[in-house]
Design a protein around this motif. Structure first.
Motif: not given
Length: 285
Positions: A34-35, A56-58, A72-73
């Protein structure tokens, strides 16, 4: 697109990063999470993104044919397509409406729901008023039909003349890639007026998806219902608590004209001359 596996921690994995209507190919080390991806996004799109927002990541899923949320993981191990969705952090909305920035969403007002949905006749009647008002004021209308093969088309009483889009779906939310693309074509679209069935399923999930993407959402209580009044009322209560505006058809239409001197005021006044049916909303009063 998730087909080319990368091997070894140092390998670069091709990713396509999308934000708004733009997409840029890039690459990140295998195992990035994520980061790293947020930083990559900001390096490419930083000037266009409010860095104080949450995101939000998709990931685009071939299996589902749409973007799905990632925890996130996660780590990136294969070629993929990603997008960043800015989340609305301030849930205090004033709720001003203007025709230039408003889109109407009509959700699943279909024939097979007629015998099952509480006050469906009233909901249709109010939905008709909203569609008529949208035509008078030139507001785009997007219409969904849940599994029309089994549940039938939108009821005949609802005049869909001039609708920007009428689309079938199986997902409960109306927020699908085609709909997002249609919204991107409407300059300045900011407020969504949402109505239809069922309040606690498709309406609720559509509203949550829209507010998560930064839109202001107005749910028209007298044009929205469920099979159960309990489900309907608790959904409206929940949505109001998270900053979604629960309103009425007359309030929406008069807010959109805003002035007795508006050139379309008389036409809108004719629609609302007779008060809208209460559709069971005042049963406790």
């Amino acid at each position: 697109m998730a087909d080319a596996h990368a091997h070894g921690g140092g390998n670069l994995v091709p990713v396509l990063l999308s934000f708004s209507v733009f997409s840029r190919p890039s690459a990140v080390p295998a195992g990035s999470g994520y980061e790293v991806l947020i930083q990559k996004f900001l390096s490419i799109y930083g000037a266009q993104i409010d860095v104080h927002r949450k995101f939000l990541m998709q990931l685009f899923s071939e299996e589902w044919g749409q973007y799905i949320d990632l925890p996130k993981g996660f780590t990136i191990s294969e070629k993929c397509r990603l997008r960043l969705v800015p989340l609305q952090t301030d849930i205090t909305a004033l709720g001003n409406l203007s025709p230039a920035t408003t889109v109407f969403f009509c959700c699943d007002m279909q024939e097979r729901f007629r015998p099952a949905i509480k006050y469906f006749g009233d909901i249709i009647s109010v939905g008709q008023r909203l569609l008529q008002g949208a035509r008078i004021l030139g507001i785009p209308v997007i219409v969904s039909e849940q599994y029309p093969k089994g549940l039938g088309s939108t009821v005949q009483e609802m005049d869909l003349t001039g609708a920007k889009m009428v689309f079938p779906k199986t997902k409960f939310s109306m927020v699908l890639p085609d709909v997002e693309a249609a919204l991107a074509e409407i300059p300045g679209a900011r407020s969504i007026v949402l109505f239809g069935v069922e309040t606690h399923v498709c309406i609720q999930q559509t509203a949550l998806d829209l507010i998560g993407r930064g839109f202001e959402v107005h749910i028209v209580a007298d044009a929205t219902s469920s099979r159960s009044m309990m489900d309907r009322m608790f959904a409206l209560e929940r949505l109001a608590r998270i900053g979604i505006i629960v309103t009425t058809s007359e309030s929406v239409l008069l807010q959109l004209v805003a002035d007795k001197e508006h050139p379309k005021f008389k036409e809108i006044q004719n629609i609302i001359k007779a008060s809208a049916p209460e559709s069971g909303l005042l049963s406790k009063v």
